[in-house]
Write a protein that holds these residues in place. Sequence first.
Motif, PDB file in Angstrom:
ATOM      1  N   TYR A  63       0.841  -1.183   0.000  1.00 44.47           N
ATOM      2  CA  TYR A  63       0.000   0.000   0.000  1.00 44.47           C
ATOM      3  C   TYR A  63       0.884   1.242   0.000  1.00 44.47           C
ATOM      4  CZ  TYR A  63      -3.681  -3.202   1.523  1.00 44.47           C
ATOM      5  OH  TYR A  63      -4.569  -4.228   1.609  1.00 44.47           O
ATOM      6  N   MET A  64       0.282   2.394  -0.195  1.00 48.21           N
ATOM      7  CA  MET A  64       1.009   3.653  -0.082  1.00 48.21           C
ATOM      8  C   MET A  64       0.123   4.678   0.577  1.00 48.21           C
ATOM      9  SD  MET A  64      -0.518   5.822  -2.630  1.00 48.21           S
ATOM     10  CE  MET A  64       0.694   7.079  -2.754  1.00 48.21           C
ATOM     11  N   THR A  65       0.774   5.679   1.134  1.00 48.17           N
ATOM     12  CA  THR A  65       0.070   6.804   1.724  1.00 48.17           C
ATOM     13  C   THR A  65       0.852   8.072   1.386  1.00 48.17           C
ATOM     14  OG1 THR A  65      -0.969   7.643   3.748  1.00 48.17           O
ATOM     15  CG2 THR A  65       1.212   6.712   3.987  1.00 48.17           C
ATOM     16  N   THR A  66       0.185   9.199   1.454  1.00 44.15           N
ATOM     17  CA  THR A  66       0.876  10.468   1.267  1.00 44.15           C
ATOM     18  C   THR A  66       0.717  11.305   2.522  1.00 44.15           C
ATOM     19  OG1 THR A  66      -1.047  11.556   0.286  1.00 44.15           O
ATOM     20  CG2 THR A  66       0.471  10.483  -1.231  1.00 44.15           C
ATOM     21  N   MET A  67       1.741  12.038   2.839  1.00 51.40           N
ATOM     22  CA  MET A  67       1.680  13.047   3.899  1.00 51.40           C
ATOM     23  C   MET A  67       1.997  14.366   3.225  1.00 51.40           C
ATOM     24  SD  MET A  67       3.598  11.177   7.102  1.00 51.40           S
ATOM     25  CE  MET A  67       3.399  12.595   8.169  1.00 51.40           C
ATOM     26  N   TYR A  68       1.133  15.343   3.422  1.00 49.83           N
ATOM     27  CA  TYR A  68       1.334  16.618   2.743  1.00 49.83           C
ATOM     28  C   TYR A  68       1.041  17.773   3.696  1.00 49.83           C
ATOM     29  CZ  TYR A  68      -3.683  15.861   2.075  1.00 49.83           C
ATOM     30  OH  TYR A  68      -5.014  15.588   2.274  1.00 49.83           O
ATOM     31  N   PRO A  69       1.595  18.950   3.398  1.00 47.58           N
ATOM     32  CA  PRO A  69       1.432  20.082   4.322  1.00 47.58           C
ATOM     33  C   PRO A  69       0.011  20.633   4.319  1.00 47.58           C
ATOM     34  CG  PRO A  69       2.654  20.766   2.365  1.00 47.58           C
ATOM     35  CD  PRO A  69       2.435  19.285   2.258  1.00 47.58           C
ATOM     36  N   THR A  70      -0.383  21.104   5.467  1.00 50.93           N
ATOM     37  CA  THR A  70      -1.633  21.843   5.587  1.00 50.93           C
ATOM     38  C   THR A  70      -1.292  23.327   5.567  1.00 50.93           C
ATOM     39  OG1 THR A  70      -1.524  21.948   7.964  1.00 50.93           O
ATOM     40  CG2 THR A  70      -2.671  20.033   7.007  1.00 50.93           C
ATOM     41  N   GLU A  71      -2.275  24.138   5.556  1.00 52.96           N
ATOM     42  CA  GLU A  71      -2.042  25.580   5.571  1.00 52.96           C
ATOM     43  C   GLU A  71      -1.273  25.991   6.827  1.00 52.96           C
ATOM     44  OE1 GLU A  71      -4.394  29.725   4.581  1.00 52.96           O
ATOM     45  OE2 GLU A  71      -5.558  27.907   4.934  1.00 52.96           O
ATOM     46  N   GLU A  72      -1.596  25.362   7.946  1.00 53.88           N
ATOM     47  CA  GLU A  72      -0.926  25.687   9.207  1.00 53.88           C
ATOM     48  C   GLU A  72       0.563  25.363   9.144  1.00 53.88           C
ATOM     49  OE1 GLU A  72      -1.154  24.528  13.957  1.00 53.88           O
ATOM     50  OE2 GLU A  72      -2.543  23.610  12.551  1.00 53.88           O
ATOM     51  N   SER A  73       0.936  24.163   8.689  1.00 47.71           N
ATOM     52  CA  SER A  73       2.367  23.818   8.635  1.00 47.71           C
ATOM     53  C   SER A  73       3.083  24.607   7.541  1.00 47.71           C
ATOM     54  CB  SER A  73       2.578  22.312   8.452  1.00 47.71           C
ATOM     55  OG  SER A  73       2.164  21.874   7.183  1.00 47.71           O
ATOM     56  N   TRP A  74       2.370  24.917   6.470  1.00 45.47           N
ATOM     57  CA  TRP A  74       2.918  25.738   5.375  1.00 45.47           C
ATOM     58  C   TRP A  74       3.327  27.113   5.922  1.00 45.47           C
ATOM     59  CZ3 TRP A  74       2.747  24.373   0.004  1.00 45.47           C
ATOM     60  CH2 TRP A  74       3.054  25.406  -0.889  1.00 45.47           C
ATOM     61  N   ASP A  75       2.399  27.737   6.683  1.00 50.02           N
ATOM     62  CA  ASP A  75       2.623  29.087   7.193  1.00 50.02           C
ATOM     63  C   ASP A  75       3.551  29.127   8.411  1.00 50.02           C
ATOM     64  OD1 ASP A  75       0.951  30.101   5.227  1.00 50.02           O
ATOM     65  OD2 ASP A  75      -0.813  30.180   6.537  1.00 50.02           O
ATOM     66  N   GLN A  76       3.385  28.180   9.339  1.00 47.14           N
ATOM     67  CA  GLN A  76       4.121  28.249  10.600  1.00 47.14           C
ATOM     68  C   GLN A  76       5.471  27.550  10.569  1.00 47.14           C
ATOM     69  OE1 GLN A  76       1.628  27.013  13.835  1.00 47.14           O
ATOM     70  NE2 GLN A  76       0.049  28.508  13.355  1.00 47.14           N
ATOM     71  N   ALA A  77       5.618  26.519   9.736  1.00 45.71           N
ATOM     72  CA  ALA A  77       6.864  25.746   9.732  1.00 45.71           C
ATOM     73  C   ALA A  77       7.556  25.772   8.374  1.00 45.71           C
ATOM     74  CB  ALA A  77       6.579  24.305  10.147  1.00 45.71           C
ATOM     75  N   ASP A  78       7.054  26.613   7.463  1.00 45.69           N
ATOM     76  CA  ASP A  78       7.615  26.702   6.115  1.00 45.69           C
ATOM     77  C   ASP A  78       7.659  25.319   5.458  1.00 45.69           C
ATOM     78  OD1 ASP A  78       8.555  28.274   4.002  1.00 45.69           O
ATOM     79  OD2 ASP A  78      10.642  27.848   4.513  1.00 45.69           O
ATOM     80  N   ASP A  79       6.642  24.504   5.729  1.00 43.17           N
ATOM     81  CA  ASP A  79       6.550  23.135   5.236  1.00 43.17           C
ATOM     82  C   ASP A  79       6.015  23.149   3.807  1.00 43.17           C
ATOM     83  OD1 ASP A  79       6.235  20.416   4.879  1.00 43.17           O
ATOM     84  OD2 ASP A  79       4.543  20.233   6.253  1.00 43.17           O
ATOM     85  N   ARG A  80       6.833  22.716   2.867  1.00 42.14           N
ATOM     86  CA  ARG A  80       6.447  22.674   1.451  1.00 42.14           C
ATOM     87  C   ARG A  80       6.585  21.271   0.870  1.00 42.14           C
ATOM     88  NH1 ARG A  80       5.577  27.077   3.196  1.00 42.14           N
ATOM     89  NH2 ARG A  80       5.836  29.099   2.202  1.00 42.14           N
TER      90      ARG A  80
END
Length: 151
Positions: A113-130
């Motif tokens: 199987y596979m899964t994806t983990m992707y940034p939310t708006e919160e992690s994008w804005d607060q942790a510069d998660d891209r």
Amino acid sequence: MITSTRSSRLTRARRATLVLAPFALVLAGCSGSSVLELEVGDCLRSPDLEAEEVSTVETLECSEPHDAEVYAELTFDGDEYPGTSTVQADSEEFCLAEFEPYVGIAYEESEIYMTTMYPTEESWDQADDRTALCILLPQEDVTESLEGAAY
């Protein structure tokens, strides 16, 4: 917050139907590696990814029993969060395209199987998660990398 999309055996033929499971990123310090530091080739235990709030995970040597492995990553551009549906769709499309080159067999034919983990708006804005991560989930523990596993 990091969000995950986990595929199931039933969705192999119908990729449009995917189950969402939320992952929250807590920026408080804890032991282990930050989820923001995960890289392609890191091996993990899937229970570390199933909590409602995830800030750290323990990476393992791939020779140790594990049931999750990061196999690809996608980096988004821009300062403005493109929206959850765009990030989710782009992550899923990318991870499905990267599955066969890493595992050595088409996703629809694989037992993994596979899964994806992707940034939310919160992690994008607060942790510069891209970064979106693509994670393999074999049905049972393995003691080696799944790169080229072809099953």
